[in-house]
Structures are given as C-alpha cells and as structure tokens.
Design an enzyme around this catalytic site. Structure first.
Site, PDB file in Angstrom:
ATOM      1  N   ALA A 251      -1.642  -3.867   5.700  1.00  0.00           N
ATOM      2  CA  ALA A 251      -0.431  -3.042   5.675  1.00  0.00           C
ATOM      3  C   ALA A 251      -0.655  -1.702   6.377  1.00  0.00           C
ATOM      4  CB  ALA A 251       0.027  -2.820   4.232  1.00  0.00           C
TER       5      ALA A 251
ATOM      6  N   GLU B 202      -9.324   5.927   4.823  1.00  0.00           N
ATOM      7  CA  GLU B 202      -9.959   4.825   4.085  1.00  0.00           C
ATOM      8  C   GLU B 202     -11.013   5.428   3.170  1.00  0.00           C
ATOM      9  OE1 GLU B 202      -9.687   1.414   3.602  1.00  0.00           O
ATOM     10  OE2 GLU B 202     -11.241   2.038   2.184  1.00  0.00           O
TER      11      GLU B 202
ATOM     12  N   GLY C 209      -8.927 -14.807   3.195  1.00  0.00           N
ATOM     13  CA  GLY C 209      -9.125 -16.080   3.906  1.00  0.00           C
ATOM     14  C   GLY C 209      -8.339 -16.234   5.194  1.00  0.00           C
ATOM     15  N   GLY C 210      -7.432 -15.297   5.469  1.00  0.00           N
ATOM     16  CA  GLY C 210      -6.747 -15.316   6.765  1.00  0.00           C
ATOM     17  C   GLY C 210      -5.510 -16.195   6.851  1.00  0.00           C
TER      18      GLY C 210
ATOM     19  N   ARG D 168      -1.725 -21.534 -11.204  1.00  0.00           N
ATOM     20  CA  ARG D 168      -2.780 -20.571 -11.538  1.00  0.00           C
ATOM     21  C   ARG D 168      -2.612 -19.971 -12.931  1.00  0.00           C
ATOM     22  NH1 ARG D 168      -3.024 -17.057  -5.875  1.00  0.00           N
ATOM     23  NH2 ARG D 168      -4.231 -18.575  -4.689  1.00  0.00           N
TER      24      ARG D 168
ATOM     25  N   GLU E  37       0.269  -4.568  -1.269  1.00  0.00           N
ATOM     26  CA  GLU E  37       0.069  -4.829  -2.694  1.00  0.00           C
ATOM     27  C   GLU E  37       0.372  -3.618  -3.584  1.00  0.00           C
ATOM     28  OE1 GLU E  37      -3.708  -6.754  -3.482  1.00  0.00           O
ATOM     29  OE2 GLU E  37      -3.300  -6.912  -5.633  1.00  0.00           O
TER      30      GLU E  37
ATOM     31  N   ILE F 264      -0.446 -11.781   3.230  1.00  0.00           N
ATOM     32  CA  ILE F 264      -0.561 -11.207   4.582  1.00  0.00           C
ATOM     33  C   ILE F 264       0.842 -10.996   5.160  1.00  0.00           C
ATOM     34  CG2 ILE F 264      -1.557 -11.471   6.887  1.00  0.00           C
ATOM     35  CD1 ILE F 264      -3.740 -13.164   5.777  1.00  0.00           C
TER      36      ILE F 264
END
Lengths: 514, 514
Positions: free
Chosen positions: A52, A71, A84-85, A341, A484, A500
């Site tokens: 993001a 960061e 995981g992309g 889940r 998020e 993503i």
C-alpha cells in the site's frame, strides 16, 4: 479455567504498573503546528513501505510530488515482502486468455460470503472496479506476472488469482522500490518511526513527528509503548500523510484486547513489526474504529517454527487433505480439516483453552504431499524441529503422548467415513476418491497452533482513501490510509489473495487523490 | 445486490457532504484546563443516569463526594428504565432459599460459552465475585426484589436470575434516583449533554464541556454531529469523571460502520438516545477501542412497532415455540426458531439482504400463547398494526403475499419432523411433546426484523473501572467507565440478564475507587 489464569496481562493496566520503561513516549496528543519547528518539508509523507505504501508513494510521486516514505524497521516491505504473491483480480488478462468467465459482481459476492455480509459495500465495489487499473499500474512499475497461471483459491467461485513470476510478494516490492528510488527528490527512509501527527488549527494533518535511527525491539512486551530509541524529528507534509503501516497481528496488547484467547507467546504469520501503534494514534486523532474485533487466524500453522513458516505448505494441500488432525489428549479427530479458517482455528483454540500446551497434531505420510512442489516438501520435511517422523501409530502415540487406542479408533472411523462418503465432521471426503488413511507408516507429524494472520478492522476510509473523522463524519483533511490499517473492505474474514488487491488499489487511489 | 445499493450513507463521508448543520460542534480535541474557565466545580461528574451511572453516583456520593449526574435526555434512566428488570447473580439469596446449587465458576463458564470465549477474564471474574455486594447495595438503596422468583434464563446452567417486584428496570431506577436526590450537595441534571473532556497538562481528566437545555432530536440523521441546541458550560470534576452513557444501538452511523447490514430505518430495542457520541470522544482521548464489532440483535422483534415493543413477548415463548416462521417469498421455514439470537438474526438478515422488504413472518394460533401472561397476550394481540389475524392459510397467503403451496408444504414438513422427532433446522421439537402445528385457523401473524439490542464493545476498563489509555497502556487518570459503554465483559455475545449485573457492579466499583 485456562483463560482466567492468563489474565495477568489484562489485569489493572494492560502492561501492569511499573513495567514500562518510559510510558510518556507516546502519551501526548497530536501537536499543533504552531507549537513545533519543522526539521524537513515534503509534499507527501507515507508511513509504511509495503504494497500500500509503495503504491501510494509511486502514484503521487509520478504526479510531481516530493514523497518521503517512512519505514520503522531495518528491512523494507513489512509483511508484503514475505507474502506469497497471490493477487486476485476479477476479469483479469490471464482469465481472458484462458477463457475463464468472471465478473465484478461474482467477485463481490465471493468476498461478501467470506466476510459474512459485513464488508463495506462501497469499498468492495472499488476493489472490483479498479482491479485492472492496479494490474496496469504494477506492470508499468516492472512487476512481472506469470502470464500462464491463474489459480483457483478457496472461496473464489472461479480461478482469478494471479501471481508474480517468482511466486512471492517480493516480486512486487523489489521492482516498486527500485522504481521509487529512481524518482528524483523522493526518499525511502528506514528505521524511521512514526510517533504522532502534527495538525493545524482546523484539525488538518500537516505533518508527522518521527524518530530516526529507530531500533525496533521484539523483546519488549510492547515496542510501541516501551522503545525509547532514536532521535526525534518533525516533518512537514504539505499535501498529505498516507497511513499504510499494516495490521496488528504482532501487537500483544491490542490483539489480546480483541481476542483474549491469543496467548502472549503465540507467534503470528506476520513480521515482528506488525503492531497497532499508528492505528491507535489515528483513533486518538478521531478516526472511526471499524470492525477491529475480527482477527483471522491461520489454522494450518505450527508453534514449532516462527512466523508463517513451512507448516502451512505441508498441512494445507497435504496432511489436511490426505491425512487428518487429532487432539493429543484422546487421539480423536476434532474438526473438518478442510473447513474455513475460522471454524478450524476456533476448534484448535477450544483445545488450547482447555489445555494450553496440548497442541493438536496433523498426521500424514509421503503420499500426502504429492500435490505440492517436491522441492518445497523436501526442504520442509528436513526440518526436524517442525516435522516428526514416526514409523508407526505406536510411535506417534509414545512420541506425542497420544492414547494409542484413540488414535487407532480415529483411523478406523475416518476410513469408514471415506468408504461411506460421509465424514463425521463433514470433511468433503468425496474429493479423496476412496483413498483411505494409510495404516502403515512412516508417518509425518506436525503440531498445530492457530496464528494471527490478518486483522480485518481498522480505520474507516471512503472511496478516495480519505480517513473519516468521528468528530465530523467527514474526511480528516490531509489524512489518507490504505491496506491492512483500514477496516471494512473484507468484513468478518478476508478471502485468500484479496490482500494485495486491497493494498495496491487503495494505495494507488490515495496517491491519485493527494 | 441489496447491500451495495444501500451504500449511499457510507459513500465518501458517512453522512455525505453538506448534510450536516454544523460539523464543527464536536470537531475539537479535548481542551486543556488552562484554556478554559470553569463555570461550576464538583468532586465527581457522572455521564448517564441509567443503572451504571446511578450506581456510581450513589456509591461515591455516600463517601462524601459532591456528585453531578448528567443526563442528555429529558427522561431519566435511558435504556435501564425500559429494561425488563432481570438480573442474574450467582449464589444469590433466592437460589439459596430454593436450594439451587450454583457457583461463580459455572456463571463464568456460561458467560464464556455465550461470549465465544472472547470475554475479558478479569472483568468477568469481577462480576462473579461482586454479585452479592451488588445485591446488598441495591437492597440498601430501596430496590425491592421478588424474593420468591429466580428465573432460568436461556444459556444459564441453573436458575439464577432475580427480578424486582414490578418486573421492570424502573424497579431499580426509581428508588436509586429517589435516594440520590436525597443526598445533599448532589444533583441529577437532565437535558445536559456531554460534549468533550477537559484535561490538564499531564493528560488527567479534570472536567467536562457540556451543553445545558439540550433538546435531543431523533429526526436528525446524527444527533451527536448535527444538533446545535443548548448552552455551553465548563464543569470541573476535581476527583474524576465516570462514563456511563450506554451503548450505540441507535447510532445510525457507528452501528452501520460495524455492521453494514443494518438499514438506517431499522429500529432498535433501545431508547432513541443510545448513540456513540461519548464513546467516540473517549476513543479520541486515547481509550482503547475493544470488540466494537460485536452487536447483538433481537431476532424476535417486529418492524411494525417501535423499540422493543410487544412482539418479543408473543414470539419468544409463543409463536417460535408452538408455531414457526417462514420466508414470505416462498412460504418455507428458514431457521430453527429456538436457536441462539445470533443464528436467528443472521438468518433473517440473509433474507432482508436479498430482498430488503421481504420481512419473514412468525405464525401461531391461540394455543401458542398459553405460557405467557394472559393480560400481556390480550394487550399485544389487540394491536392490529402488529398482529395480523387470518382465518386460514389461504388468508395468510393472500394477505402477506406468500405462495400457498410453499406454506402448506411447510406445515406438512414441520409436522412430519415433530412426529419423527427430527426437525429439518434442528429445532428441539422434543420440547413440543408431539404437539403438531394446527392445520386450521384462526392464525396470528407477526412480521419479523432483527433489531440491534446490545453493543458488546466499547472502552477497555480494568477491575477498578478505570479506563485504559492506548498511549500508555495504563489508566487515564480521572476517567472511569461502567456498563454498556465498556467492552470485553460479555465477549461476542451477552447472555440474557447479565446487563444489569454488569452495570451495577462496575458502576459501584467506579464509585468506590474515586
């Protein structure tokens, strides 16, 4: 009652009197610009360097804005770079090439089903609408998608999940960082920790207070409250501030306030810096707290390794399918190993609440892993701290303290269920085409523990990625958020591979609107 | 997609650009005491005059403190005074008299089960421990319990619910108000609206900004954001401020941010003043938002009357037991009419999401009401806006637009289930002892709609009723809270009759600790 005995942390103060090194670090309200002296001046400040943050930074930098990305960690990319992309997009080019029929409506329906109907419709609609713009943006930034792969992730009605060539979030982060760093007059600054907002007399966000040379310390109970490292600086953000600092799966205090079942020592699939500091400061500024109680757990994780780890690779498409999981206290199965889940995590939590160290175990055998990349399997199975190899059920019983009778009974009952096409926990055993649980070893065993994976709730944003204020019902001027740290898009539970999508699209939108 | 079309309110700003009369009413941060002039000085200020506020006010006044209780409405007692008066207490005197064995542990287990294990253990333990102190306190204040009645409420393992002689929350509120008003130098002030906190340089709460002669206006989309009535006053609270302003079931904005399935025009079982204004101001001061996503709905309510109304009396122990509910679109049953509140509300929401005006209907007949007080039944049935009388299934079909075939099929299937002792939705039909659904009228029909009933989340308090700050992890000095404005005690879902327990105990504790 196990969770009564775990109360110590919540008792009186969440971190107890006197345990904090310096409780005044963040104890102030947002400062007014007239009371501070700015050390630096930028057009836009972005907090966070994941999907993001980079999407926002790149988009607004390309419009000519001078952008500073902060960061707090030493490493760029937060959870994104260890992700995981996988990115789901309705009506994407690979679907088209393969003749897969999809629609925005179907995508929204799938998300709403997983989200128990609690998704904020206008945000979900934005995801559906802007998917291909995000794809185009990423390709322009140098992200290389695998143009032959469109995966069918659980909960999606059709295959619509793309992945990068390298099957990792780094396939997005690395090219985006590279592109960003090429832009003149922009900077990505590591070990730079957001402390608070600077506002003007009208309540507009006009800057941030930060600390440079920050050393995040995961050994502290709460890094946000206790860490005194770094040197203070006041940064002006002439056009706006974008919050893209992620979720709070690693915040021992705030995750436990939402779900007291989470033990302090439980790991998470997230990187260590995933704390609630920025989120809470935004609440403190008047942002609406939205759906913060919904935390998604990974039921396929293990307490015997850190982070996401290798266990999910072996359990999800392996032992949970061709194999099963049992409660070590009696050897009995306790869940549909292929349920959603939440159902599985709740079943595991129930056991761990009754007996905090009785981690349930997943059991499989060599054939169980046949759908998984053999190199991955080989690497994972070689980790003997994670995977126990047992030659027989007797050995499992003695090694893991499971009653042998119960274990044998479970094998019998499970196989009867497969033959009858009717599993006692509703596992869709028809998928197994009559393949029984093997009565002879060697077996592979992994201990299971639900790990916090994604926090659904956060700040309320609108379709322009503006953060709304509870004081006015309108956007807080100068403040944007994406990813998020926001809440509402996913409702009660995020569907796999939509993270993503969410981060890139709303990051991009924040950048467009500043 | 119905809930996409309901997005208008959430779009861009939660209340849309330009709709607010005066968005700056509450747009400021808490003022510093050095910037204000106090108009009045008290030891303690309590916000709210329900169970929690009165318990706090009385307790601290008896210690010699000068107490001002603020009530924003013209009427005293908020939801408390319209409450049914049921209060569960483990090991209470009436249980003892009747030889009912109970324990604190059993009480906590019951609450944890309903709360899906999400209850904050130290708060729940406090309820269990202090129950009889609360009983004693109430009796001393003149509350008259029915000493022969200890009811067995759903979800409780044993009968442990007491009630006042008049079977109403007013049985608590009226004597408590009377007692409070007798105390010298104390005051209960109506139409006095809390606007914000006054803090000192250390962040301690030292007072409140209020408006007197406030005229709450339920016709405004958001009273908190739009109402400009009243005259401002600044009140000093030398020893502390207690927040006891209740939940937010009637806050159209904030409840929808947590659960977008709630239409703006849906009623609530709560009084009109149950909004999130005070709660949001406390978040804005840095209080932790806890479990705010959990809202409990009453699945037994009707859109054809306001508030809690009479419908729950007829449906809960009547038509839901000896009768059933159907989806008007096809005449089919769609839920176990005796399932827990959440399951039933979700089933009704599912229908209303697909077809916003297709309120499901409950159907019964005269015998259905035989367990209920006949006077109540007579009064309720006479309300022809609420209850439709139909002589036959045909008449139900034509009056409510239900396919007759589907309706007949439902009767057949339901009765087969009763005979077989196996209901298709898992309704515990063994309780009916073979009693079939009557095939001849007259029938009574009520339309159903889930109504927001209790908001589980709110401020994080500790066992001393001190509000914890996200800035420090410690109590915000001078700030206490009790009752529905707090979160965590009930976890995901409050068990019936534990609300009064919660409000009185933590109100009392706040009063003890100031």
């Amino acid at each position: 009652m196990a969770n009564i005995s775990r109360r110590n942390i919540l008792k009186m103060g969440v971190v107890g009197a006197g345990t904090l090194a310096l409780s005044s670090i963040n104890a102030t309200a947002a400062a007014n610009e007239k009371d501070v002296k700015f050390d630096e001046e930028w057009d836009v400040v972005v907090v966070g360097s994941g999907f993001a943050g980079l999407a926002a930074g790149l988009t607004t930098a390309k419009k000519g804005n001078r952008v500073l990305i902060l960061e707090k960690m030493g490493r760029i990319g937060g959870n994104s770079v260890i992700n995981g992309g996988a990115m789901s997009l309705p009506n994407n080019p690979v679907q088209e090439k393969q003749g897969i029929k999809d629609s925005k409506e179907l995508f929204m329906q799938d998300c709403l089903k997983a989200g128990l109907g609690l998704n904020h419709p206008e945000l979900l609609e934005t995801l559906a609408k802007r998917g291909n713009d995000a794809y185009k943006f990423l390709v322009e930034e140098g992200v290389v998608f695998d143009e032959n792969v469109v995966a069918h992730f659980g909960g999606h009605s059709v295959p619509r999940t793309l992945t990068t060539k390298n099957h990792s979030g780094s396939g997005y982060i690395h090219p985006m960082v590279e592109q960003f760093q090429k832009i003149e007059n922009c900077e990505l600054r590591r070990r730079a920790k957001f402390d608070d907002f600077i506002v003007n007399n009208n309540g507009r966000v006009v800057g941030v207070a930060i600390r440079e040379n920050y050393r995040f310390d995961d050994n502290l109970y709460s890094d946000d409250l206790e860490n005194t490292s770094g040197e203070k600086k006041i940064i002006k953000a002439k056009k706006g501030v974008v919050l893209a600092s992620g979720g709070f799966c690693r915040d021992r205090i705030y995750r436990k306030l939402q779900d007291p079942r989470i033990p302090d020592d439980v790991d998470s699939t997230n990187h260590a810096g995933a704390t609630a500091g920025v989120l809470l400061k935004a609440f403190d500024l008047g942002a609406y707290p939205v759906q913060v109680s919904w935390i998604q757990f990974g039921p396929w994780a293990s307490p015997d390794e850190k982070g996401f780890g290798m266990a999910p690779l072996l359990t999800q498409e392996g032992m949970f399918k061709f194999g099963f999981a049992v409660d070590v206290r009696n050897g009995k199965r306790f869940m549909n190993e292929l349920a959603d889940r939440k159902t599985r995590a709740d079943a595991e939590f129930k056991i761990l609440k009754e007996a905090p160290n009785a981690y349930p175990i997943a059991i499989g055998y060599e054939d169980s892993f046949r759908l998984i990349n053999p190199d991955v399997v080989k690497k994972a199975l070689s980790n003997d701290k994670l995977v126990g190899v047992c030659q027989s059920l007797d050995e499992i019983a003695s090694k893991y303290g499971v009653p042998l009778d119960g274990l044998k009974e479970s094998v019998k009952k499970y196989n009867e269920g497969i033959k009858a096409g009717n599993d006692e926990f509703g596992k869709p055993v028809d998928q197994l085409k009559g393949e029984l649980f093997k009565e002879n070893g060697p077996y592979y065993v992994i201990r299971l523990s639900p790990k916090p994976h994604h926090t659904m709730g956060g700040l309320k944003i609108n379709e322009k990625a503006e953060v709304l204020s509870s004081k006015t019902g309108k956007p807080i001027e100068g403040l944007y958020a994406a990813g998020e740290i926001t809440g509402g898009t996913h409702g009660a539970s995020r569907l796999g591979s939509v993270a993503i999508t969410d981060c890139i699209i709303f990051g991009m939108i924040a950048g467009e609107n500043i």
